[in-house]
Design an enzyme around this catalytic site. Structure first.
Site, PDB file in Angstrom:
ATOM      1  N   THR A 181       0.817  -1.210   0.000  1.00 41.79           N
ATOM      2  CA  THR A 181       0.000   0.000   0.000  1.00 41.79           C
ATOM      3  C   THR A 181       0.852   1.260   0.000  1.00 41.79           C
ATOM      4  O   THR A 181       1.921   1.273   0.593  1.00 41.79           O
ATOM      5  CB  THR A 181      -0.861  -0.036   1.278  1.00 41.79           C
ATOM      6  OG1 THR A 181      -1.806  -1.055   1.114  1.00 41.79           O
ATOM      7  CG2 THR A 181      -1.556   1.273   1.553  1.00 41.79           C
ATOM      8  N   ARG A 209     -14.058  -7.834   0.248  1.00 39.14           N
ATOM      9  CA  ARG A 209     -13.265  -7.453   1.437  1.00 39.14           C
ATOM     10  C   ARG A 209     -12.726  -6.015   1.304  1.00 39.14           C
ATOM     11  O   ARG A 209     -12.181  -5.626   0.293  1.00 39.14           O
ATOM     12  CB  ARG A 209     -12.096  -8.425   1.599  1.00 39.14           C
ATOM     13  CG  ARG A 209     -11.206  -8.131   2.799  1.00 39.14           C
ATOM     14  CD  ARG A 209      -9.993  -7.323   2.436  1.00 39.14           C
ATOM     15  NE  ARG A 209      -9.096  -7.130   3.572  1.00 39.14           N
ATOM     16  CZ  ARG A 209      -8.056  -6.304   3.576  1.00 39.14           C
ATOM     17  NH1 ARG A 209      -7.781  -5.607   2.504  1.00 39.14           N
ATOM     18  NH2 ARG A 209      -7.294  -6.177   4.630  1.00 39.14           N
ATOM     19  N   VAL A 210     -12.887  -5.256   2.351  1.00 40.15           N
ATOM     20  CA  VAL A 210     -12.352  -3.897   2.403  1.00 40.15           C
ATOM     21  C   VAL A 210     -11.424  -3.805   3.611  1.00 40.15           C
ATOM     22  O   VAL A 210     -11.784  -4.249   4.706  1.00 40.15           O
ATOM     23  CB  VAL A 210     -13.501  -2.867   2.529  1.00 40.15           C
ATOM     24  CG1 VAL A 210     -12.956  -1.470   2.762  1.00 40.15           C
ATOM     25  CG2 VAL A 210     -14.382  -2.889   1.275  1.00 40.15           C
ATOM     26  N   GLY A 211     -10.251  -3.250   3.419  1.00 43.93           N
ATOM     27  CA  GLY A 211      -9.291  -3.132   4.520  1.00 43.93           C
ATOM     28  C   GLY A 211      -9.367  -1.779   5.210  1.00 43.93           C
ATOM     29  O   GLY A 211     -10.389  -1.083   5.155  1.00 43.93           O
ATOM     30  N   GLY A 233      -0.293  -2.164   6.369  1.00 40.84           N
ATOM     31  CA  GLY A 233      -0.137  -3.398   7.132  1.00 40.84           C
ATOM     32  C   GLY A 233      -1.387  -4.237   7.078  1.00 40.84           C
ATOM     33  O   GLY A 233      -2.228  -4.073   6.196  1.00 40.84           O
ATOM     34  N   GLY A 235      -4.633  -5.008   7.393  1.00 40.95           N
ATOM     35  CA  GLY A 235      -5.757  -4.083   7.492  1.00 40.95           C
ATOM     36  C   GLY A 235      -6.746  -4.392   8.593  1.00 40.95           C
ATOM     37  O   GLY A 235      -7.218  -3.482   9.282  1.00 40.95           O
TER      38      GLY A 235
HETATM   39  N1  ASP Z   1      -3.515  -2.168   4.705  1.00 47.15           N
HETATM   40  C1  ASP Z   1      -3.813  -2.749   3.418  1.00 47.15           C
HETATM   41  C2  ASP Z   1      -5.059  -3.576   3.504  1.00 47.15           C
HETATM   42  O1  ASP Z   1      -5.242  -4.289   4.489  1.00 47.15           O
HETATM   43  C3  ASP Z   1      -2.720  -3.610   2.910  1.00 47.15           C
HETATM   44  C4  ASP Z   1      -1.384  -2.942   2.820  1.00 47.15           C
HETATM   45  O2  ASP Z   1      -1.024  -2.112   3.652  1.00 47.15           O
HETATM   46  O3  ASP Z   1      -0.652  -3.276   1.866  1.00 47.15           O
HETATM   47  O4  ASP Z   1      -5.831  -3.572   2.575  1.00 47.15           O
END
Ligand code: ASP
Length: 315
Positions: A181, A209-211, A233, A235
């Protein structure tokens, strides 16, 4: 005074894993992303413009799991999440699960500026994108061999690459701990803060799914009284911890400094929950913190008066 920090994801990024050529590519990309935001601030532009521009450059770079470099879902598609927030007005915009949008962060900005809503999701968000006439890209634009190969390791299983499961072999276990991300936080010369974050989420994610990335208070937060924060991180843990907002609360209600608040959330609270990742943050004096509880995080920062940016990968 003005300053900006960016991240391109945290995780198991070890010196032994990155050969010098790949490391140089990452460093060059991080510098280019930082520079895009820096140029806005240097000319007297706003923090919200700086973070938008920086994250756009990141979304156009296939090295990062945002926009073009987004990971594959369980259906072999790309579902993109992004959000941003202004520290002066608390105006915020976010999109979740959009497809084909070249720069989800620009769409999130349009949600903030052209609607009375904060978060638009799925088909509705795509209809909004059409109405706004944002740049759309064909599926081929989002294809990358690396992301495809990562998906093949878990395709057809119930695993995502952030799952911590013994069935996943050692190589996958390493991969699953990389979060690509991207995000940016900035403090402008008018005294305002802003934050933006963009992601493709997790490889093999299902069921819409949504983070944390598009959730204001979890992956992104900005308030002029305290700080602007962008997270990366695991999510689900960042959502449970309301991680970005928690930094704000520790500063506002407990009088913590930015460094103390970020340290507590990243290295104590998230660790206690089992959440891996990191965050970048800037306060209303332009102080910046980039911290992680993983071996590495792609990151860079620069403040007025610095001759050169700081670019770092490993912890
Ligand atoms: N935080 C993001 C998510 O869980 C993933 C990432 O940080 O790469 O969607």
């Amino acid at each position: 005074m003005f300053s900006i920090a960016i991240h391109g994801g945290a995780g198991t990024i070890l010196p032994t894993e990155l050969n010098p050529e790949i490391e140089a590519r990452y460093r060059a990309s991080l510098e280019a992303i930082l520079q895009a935001g820096w140029l806005v601030l240097e000319k007297g532009g706003t923090a919200i413009d700086a973070v938008t521009e920086a994250v756009c450059v990141m979304e156009n770079d296939p090295l990062f799991n945002a926009g073009r470099g987004a990971v594959f879902t369980a259906q072999g598609t790309h579902e993109l999440d992004a959000s941003l927030m202004r520290g002066d007005t608390l105006a915020s915009g976010a999109v979740a699960g959009v497809t084909g949008v070249k720069n989800p962060v620009r769409l999130a900005r349009m949600v903030m500026e052209n609607t009375s809503h904060v978060l638009l999701a799925g088909a509705g968000a795509n209809a909004f994108a059409l109405e706004m006439g944002v740049e759309m890209m064909p599926d081929s634009y989002f294809f990358s061999q690396l992301r495809w190969d990562q998906w093949q390791q878990v395709r057809g299983t119930t695993h995502t690459l952030l799952d911590h499961t013994p069935e996943v072999d050692v190589k996958n276990a390493l991969n699953e701990k990389k979060f690509g991300t991207g995000g940016a936080v900035a403090f402008d010369m008018h005294g305002n803060l802003a934050a933006a974050t963009s992601t493709g989420g997790m490889t093999n994610k299902k069921y819409g799914r949504v983070g944390d990335t598009p959730l204001i208070g979890a992956g992104t937060w900005a308030h002029n009284a305290t700080a602007a924060i962008s997270c990366t991180g695991d999510g689900e843990y960042f959502i449970r911890a309301a991680a970005a907002h928690d930094v704000h609360c520790l500063m506002q209600y407990k009088g913590h400094t930015l460094a103390e608040a970020v340290d507590l959330v990243v290295n104590t609270k998230l660790v206690a929950l089992g959440g891996e990742g990191g965050m970048i943050a800037v306060d209303g004096q332009g102080n910046m913190v980039m911290d992680m509880n993983t071996p590495g995080m792609y990151r860079a920062c620069r403040k007025a008066g610095d001759d050169l940016p700081t670019v770092a990968i490993f912890r």
